[in-house]
Design an enzyme around this catalytic site. Structure first.
Site, PDB file in Angstrom:
ATOM      1  N   LYS A 210      -5.659 -21.938  -1.315  1.00  0.00           N
ATOM      2  CA  LYS A 210      -6.696 -21.041  -1.498  1.00  0.00           C
ATOM      3  C   LYS A 210      -7.708 -21.487  -2.598  1.00  0.00           C
ATOM      4  CE  LYS A 210      -5.552 -17.087   0.918  1.00  0.00           C
ATOM      5  NZ  LYS A 210      -5.514 -15.412   0.743  1.00  0.00           N
TER       6      LYS A 210
ATOM      7  N   ASP B 221     -11.753 -12.215   2.771  1.00  0.00           N
ATOM      8  CA  ASP B 221     -10.801 -11.081   2.513  1.00  0.00           C
ATOM      9  C   ASP B 221     -11.783  -9.777   1.928  1.00  0.00           C
ATOM     10  OD1 ASP B 221      -8.450 -11.856   3.058  1.00  0.00           O
ATOM     11  OD2 ASP B 221      -7.731 -12.849   1.005  1.00  0.00           O
TER      12      ASP B 221
HETATM   13  N1  LIG Z   1      -3.919  -7.040   4.998  1.00  0.00           N
HETATM   14  C1  LIG Z   1      -4.420  -8.309   4.780  1.00  0.00           C
HETATM   15  O1  LIG Z   1      -5.477  -8.989   5.364  1.00  0.00           O
HETATM   16  C2  LIG Z   1      -3.938  -8.828   3.482  1.00  0.00           C
HETATM   17  C3  LIG Z   1      -4.625 -10.084   2.758  1.00  0.00           C
HETATM   18  C4  LIG Z   1      -4.411 -10.346   1.690  1.00  0.00           C
HETATM   19  C5  LIG Z   1      -2.995 -10.316   1.224  1.00  0.00           C
HETATM   20  N2  LIG Z   1      -2.280  -9.203   1.685  1.00  0.00           N
HETATM   21  C6  LIG Z   1      -1.160  -8.831   1.149  1.00  0.00           C
HETATM   22  O2  LIG Z   1      -1.176  -8.528   0.014  1.00  0.00           O
HETATM   23  C7  LIG Z   1       0.118  -8.668  -0.864  1.00  0.00           C
HETATM   24  C8  LIG Z   1      -0.398  -9.380  -2.160  1.00  0.00           C
HETATM   25  O3  LIG Z   1      -0.799 -10.737  -1.815  1.00  0.00           O
HETATM   26  P1  LIG Z   1      -1.818 -11.682  -2.970  1.00  0.00           P
HETATM   27  O4  LIG Z   1      -2.166 -12.816  -2.280  1.00  0.00           O
HETATM   28  O5  LIG Z   1      -2.617 -10.896  -3.786  1.00  0.00           O
HETATM   29  O6  LIG Z   1      -0.351 -12.170  -3.865  1.00  0.00           O
HETATM   30  P2  LIG Z   1      -0.195 -12.498  -5.272  1.00  0.00           P
HETATM   31  O7  LIG Z   1      -1.683 -13.173  -5.716  1.00  0.00           O
HETATM   32  O8  LIG Z   1       1.025 -13.117  -5.344  1.00  0.00           O
HETATM   33  O9  LIG Z   1      -0.148 -11.141  -6.273  1.00  0.00           O
HETATM   34  C9  LIG Z   1       1.077 -10.418  -5.996  1.00  0.00           C
HETATM   35  C10 LIG Z   1       0.645  -9.058  -6.811  1.00  0.00           C
HETATM   36  O10 LIG Z   1       1.793  -8.240  -6.602  1.00  0.00           O
HETATM   37  C11 LIG Z   1       2.464  -7.803  -7.674  1.00  0.00           C
HETATM   38  N3  LIG Z   1       3.868  -7.706  -7.671  1.00  0.00           N
HETATM   39  C12 LIG Z   1       4.740  -8.659  -7.110  1.00  0.00           C
HETATM   40  N4  LIG Z   1       6.312  -8.229  -7.200  1.00  0.00           N
HETATM   41  C13 LIG Z   1       6.078  -6.913  -7.998  1.00  0.00           C
HETATM   42  C14 LIG Z   1       7.040  -6.009  -8.204  1.00  0.00           C
HETATM   43  N5  LIG Z   1       8.439  -6.195  -8.147  1.00  0.00           N
HETATM   44  N6  LIG Z   1       6.745  -5.237  -9.105  1.00  0.00           N
HETATM   45  C15 LIG Z   1       5.330  -4.744  -9.450  1.00  0.00           C
HETATM   46  N7  LIG Z   1       4.267  -5.505  -8.985  1.00  0.00           N
HETATM   47  C16 LIG Z   1       4.794  -6.747  -8.184  1.00  0.00           C
HETATM   48  C17 LIG Z   1       2.101  -8.754  -8.977  1.00  0.00           C
HETATM   49  O11 LIG Z   1       2.086  -8.374 -10.250  1.00  0.00           O
HETATM   50  P3  LIG Z   1       2.272  -9.412 -11.376  1.00  0.00           P
HETATM   51  O12 LIG Z   1       1.067  -9.967 -11.506  1.00  0.00           O
HETATM   52  O13 LIG Z   1       3.068  -8.570 -12.457  1.00  0.00           O
HETATM   53  O14 LIG Z   1       3.401 -10.497 -10.879  1.00  0.00           O
HETATM   54  C18 LIG Z   1       0.562  -9.125  -8.321  1.00  0.00           C
HETATM   55  O15 LIG Z   1      -0.204  -8.144  -8.826  1.00  0.00           O
HETATM   56  C19 LIG Z   1       1.014  -9.283  -0.062  1.00  0.00           C
HETATM   57  O16 LIG Z   1       1.648  -8.400   0.585  1.00  0.00           O
HETATM   58  C20 LIG Z   1       0.127  -9.990   1.187  1.00  0.00           C
HETATM   59  O17 LIG Z   1       0.621 -10.075   2.185  1.00  0.00           O
HETATM   60  C21 LIG Z   1      -2.655  -8.588   2.914  1.00  0.00           C
END
Ligand SMILES: NC(=O)c1ccc[n+]([C@@H]2O[C@H](COP(=O)([O-])OP(=O)(O)OC[C@H]3O[C@@H](n4cnc5c(N)ncnc54)[C@H](OP(=O)(O)O)[C@@H]3O)[C@@H](O)[C@H]2O)c1
Length: 280
Positions: free
Chosen positions: A66, A102
């Site tokens: 991305k 998004d």
């Molecule tokens: N519905 C949709 O269309 C859509 C679109 C995009 C994403 N999503 C979903 O959204 C989620 C995040 O995506 P992303 O792209 O933003 O991922 P990302 O950039 O990797 O960010 C992950 C986030 O989750 C937190 N996190 C991960 N493990 C954790 C834990 N054990 N305890 C506390 N916080 C934790 C991280 O905190 P730290 O910064 O402290 O590591 C960070 O804030 C995924 O599940 C994805 O499938 C859904």
């Protein structure tokens, strides 16, 4: 004319985007296809450079491309520039354009499931500070929400977002969760907590305003432990729950429009198709 589009990712096997776009192609009687393209970071520049010559009109881009794809675009929208990430690309006059849908996906899902959700909303809480959180914060700012509390495990990442997006963003750590939630009208979980195979997001929803919306953008499972907890409190606190599937469906609309020239509709039939697939 037969037009091809794809989702570029590494890994990409889990993607449900082909199900969405191929449903619309069939429903609209258009000649085209949408496939998964497994492309590693090393292969990305070559893949992009030959896309048009092998018949692609555009693509979605997912992890880990991305941010790197943004640099390969000739033009990016203000939204993609502000987020520093592109999830949708298309060709126009032999030039590559990039956007981040998004934001429209998140807003479209809330507009569909809770019309006028933003009307008197003053305080929202976003849990997480990754890529999805950036898009959601940007969407909330577009709708003029005055206070956006960003709660993250590592507060430094929330502070980076406050520096990027300005004084409406109030960073906090998980230790200050209940202060952040106090009287908020919208809570959005953007962490991967609650996803199948991950631990649940365990928080006390009691401080939220009565009638608050709880939106979990995780969509596998369709009802996460957070949404179940909110539903269990719905009678006492009048909470409304919104799952992550509609964000996935609405983020696909703009891409399809760019590639195939028709604005598709998120139908109940499409929603049910995805729900059945996710539920297994
Ligand atoms: N519905 C949709 O269309 C859509 C679109 C995009 C994403 N999503 C979903 O959204 C989620 C995040 O995506 P992303 O792209 O933003 O991922 P990302 O950039 O990797 O960010 C992950 C986030 O989750 C937190 N996190 C991960 N493990 C954790 C834990 N054990 N305890 C506390 N916080 C934790 C991280 O905190 P730290 O910064 O402290 O590591 C960070 O804030 C995924 O599940 C994805 O499938 C859904």
């Amino acid at each position: 004319m037969f037009s091809k589009a794809c989702i570029i990712g590494d890994p990409v096997a889990h993607s449900r985007s082909p199900m969405i776009h191929n449903y619309w192609l069939k429903q609209l009687g258009l000649a085209g296809s949408y496939i998964k393209a497994h492309v590693t970071p090393d292969q990305l520049p070559h893949f992009i450079s030959q896309m048009q010559s092998v018949g692609y009109v555009g693509a979605n881009c997912t992890i880990p491309h991305k941010e790197s794809i943004l640099k390969l675009c000739s033009h990016v929208t203000d939204t993609a520039q502000a987020l520093g990430a592109v999830n949708t690309i298309w060709f126009d006059n032999n030039q590559l354009y990039g956007d981040n849908t998004d934001v429209s996906g998140f807003l479209g899902a809330l507009d569909y499931s809770s019309p006028y959700w933003d009307k008197n909303l003053k305080k929202a809480v976003v849990i997480g500070a990754g890529g999805a959180a950036r898009a959601i914060i940007y969407g909330l700012m577009q709708r003029g929400i005055a206070q956006i509390h960003v709660v993250n495990r590592s507060i430094e990442r929330a502070q980076v977002l406050a520096a990027r997006f300005g004084s409406k963003i109030i960073p906090a750590s998980f230790d200050d969760m209940s202060i952040a939630l106090e009287n908020a009208g919208l809570l959005v979980n953007t962490t991967s907590l609650g996803m199948k195979g991950q631990p649940p997001l365990e928080i006390d929803l009691a401080p939220l305003k009565s009638g608050a919306i709880i939106n979990d953008i995780v969509y596998v499972p369709l009802e996460t432990p957070l949404l179940k907890m909110a539903r269990d409190m719905a009678q006492a606190k009048k909470f409304k729950t919104v799952g992550g599937l509609d964000m996935l469906l609405y983020q696909a609309v703009d891409g399809f429009d760019h590639w195939f020239g028709v604005r598709p509709v998120v139908t109940d039939e499409l929603r049910t198709l995805l729900q059945k697939d996710i539920a297994g």
